[in-house]
Design a protein around this motif. Structure first.
Motif, PDB file in Angstrom:
ATOM      1  N   PHE A  40     -27.490  17.485  24.513  1.00  0.00           N
ATOM      2  CA  PHE A  40     -27.958  17.585  23.013  1.00  0.00           C
ATOM      3  C   PHE A  40     -29.355  16.969  22.580  1.00  0.00           C
ATOM      4  O   PHE A  40     -30.025  17.513  22.098  1.00  0.00           O
ATOM      5  N   GLU A  41     -29.436  15.770  23.302  1.00  0.00           N
ATOM      6  CA  GLU A  41     -30.713  15.084  23.198  1.00  0.00           C
ATOM      7  C   GLU A  41     -31.782  15.881  24.072  1.00  0.00           C
ATOM      8  O   GLU A  41     -32.984  15.751  23.546  1.00  0.00           O
ATOM      9  N   GLN A  42     -31.627  16.447  24.994  1.00  0.00           N
ATOM     10  CA  GLN A  42     -32.701  17.441  25.540  1.00  0.00           C
ATOM     11  C   GLN A  42     -33.212  18.443  24.786  1.00  0.00           C
ATOM     12  O   GLN A  42     -34.559  18.567  25.008  1.00  0.00           O
ATOM     13  N   MET A  94     -33.647  21.552  14.082  1.00  0.00           N
ATOM     14  CA  MET A  94     -33.437  20.223  14.607  1.00  0.00           C
ATOM     15  C   MET A  94     -32.463  19.646  13.474  1.00  0.00           C
ATOM     16  O   MET A  94     -31.519  18.850  14.027  1.00  0.00           O
ATOM     17  N   GLN A  95     -32.354  19.822  12.224  1.00  0.00           N
ATOM     18  CA  GLN A  95     -31.450  19.709  11.315  1.00  0.00           C
ATOM     19  C   GLN A  95     -30.055  20.372  11.740  1.00  0.00           C
ATOM     20  O   GLN A  95     -29.088  19.497  11.782  1.00  0.00           O
ATOM     21  N   GLU A 117     -26.632  18.113  12.619  1.00  0.00           N
ATOM     22  CA  GLU A 117     -25.430  18.301  11.894  1.00  0.00           C
ATOM     23  C   GLU A 117     -24.209  18.616  12.609  1.00  0.00           C
ATOM     24  O   GLU A 117     -23.046  18.194  12.681  1.00  0.00           O
ATOM     25  N   ALA A 118     -24.727  19.482  13.674  1.00  0.00           N
ATOM     26  CA  ALA A 118     -23.527  20.360  14.442  1.00  0.00           C
ATOM     27  C   ALA A 118     -23.103  18.911  15.391  1.00  0.00           C
ATOM     28  O   ALA A 118     -21.789  19.001  15.903  1.00  0.00           O
ATOM     29  N   ASN A 119     -23.834  18.038  15.851  1.00  0.00           N
ATOM     30  CA  ASN A 119     -23.373  16.914  16.614  1.00  0.00           C
ATOM     31  C   ASN A 119     -23.085  15.728  15.860  1.00  0.00           C
ATOM     32  O   ASN A 119     -22.978  14.681  16.504  1.00  0.00           O
TER      33      ASN A 119
END
Length: 293
Positions: free
Chosen positions: A80-82, A107-108, A112-114
């Motif tokens: 996710f961070e990548q 990005m938003q 939100e998904a995570n």
């Protein structure tokens, strides 16, 4: 061959909007706790040049998307961070506000998904439409007013549903509070977009909307209800900088006037615009004085 993992304690990547700033903070943290070098960092990311990431952080080079993926992996970011890091790079490479807007919205959505909060998202949404800034002022100036009444006071008029949606957003974002009597209060009298690049994209959208309203006001409102003036002038780079500073000080003085004025009768918009009408003129060319129009 044994593989060693270095654990870095620093702010989450989602608290950054500038990938260069994150890279530099990552490098400094690694450097603080080990003999880490830019050459080693570049090698881990698969770059042939040992100075590549140093030049990127210095603003002399830019990461491409493939390079961003390799760099994110070298920093041991989660999947996710990548993806978020790559989006930051894509945002920086975007050439238009529309492309930047689409990228920031990705990005938003990713955050939100995570279930991660993305800093600046409230101000981004706030500046994206003129409605929030006007409703924020009217809600306080019209205590006890229903959404339909606030809607009718807007120019151009908007729907009661738009007002209700805006009020919900403003309260949820902490830009307004509501007391036990149902009256609204501003948490801060003035807001600033700060230095956040992502917010600047939304501010550009707001400025376009307000510019269109200014043109309508020029045609539809009597002179007694509007004040338009301008100066066409020749200036040097030094003179231009002084004018920009003078405008900034003027804006601050106006904010002070508004802050002290408690008797709100209407919500107004002040646009300050300074832009070139020509290309740079060669040195030695004579320039005439300012023209008032």
């Amino acid at each position: 061959m044994a593989r060693f993992f270095i654990f870095i304690i620093m702010q989450p990547v989602t608290e950054y909007k500038d990938y260069r700033e994150y890279l530099l903070d990552y490098y400094r943290e690694r450097k603080r706790s080990s003999a880490f070098t830019w050459r080693e960092f570049a090698k881990l990311a698969g770059f042939a040049s040992g100075a590549h990431l140093k030049l990127v952080c210095d603003g002399k080079m830019r990461l491409r998307e493939e390079g961003a993926k390799k760099t994110a992996q070298a920093m041991n970011l989660s999947a996710f961070e990548q993806e978020y890091f790559v989006l930051m790079v894509r945002y920086e490479r975007a050439k238009t506000d529309l492309e930047k807007k689409k990228c920031f919205e990705e990005m938003q959505a990713l955050c939100e998904a995570n279930r991660v909060k993305i800093l600046g998202s409230e101000l981004y949404s706030y500046y994206e439409t003129w409605k929030h800034s006007v409703v924020r002022e009217l809600a306080v100036a019209m205590p006890g007013a229903k959404p339909s009444e606030i809607a009718k006071a807007c120019k151009p008029p908007i729907s009661a549903a738009d007002v209700s949606e805006s009020l919900y957003f403003l309260v949820k974002s902490g830009l307004l509070t509501r007391d036990i009597k149902g009256n609204y209060h501003q948490t801060n009298q003035s807001l600033s977009s700060g230095r956040m690049n992502v917010v600047a994209v939304a501010v550009h959208s707001l400025l376009r909307q307000m510019g269109e309203f200014a043109l309508e006001a020029l045609d539809k409102l009597p002179i007694s209800e509007r004040n338009f003036s301008g100066i066409t002038m020749g200036v040097s780079a030094e003179g231009y900088a002084k004018i920009v500073e003078e405008l900034a000080q003027c804006r601050k003085r106006i904010v002070s006037i508004v802050t002290e004025d408690k008797n709100v009768e209407k919500v107004c918009r002040l646009n300050m615009q300074l832009f070139p009408l020509t290309e740079n003129i060669c040195k030695g060319t004579s320039v005439r004085g300012p023209k008032i129009n």
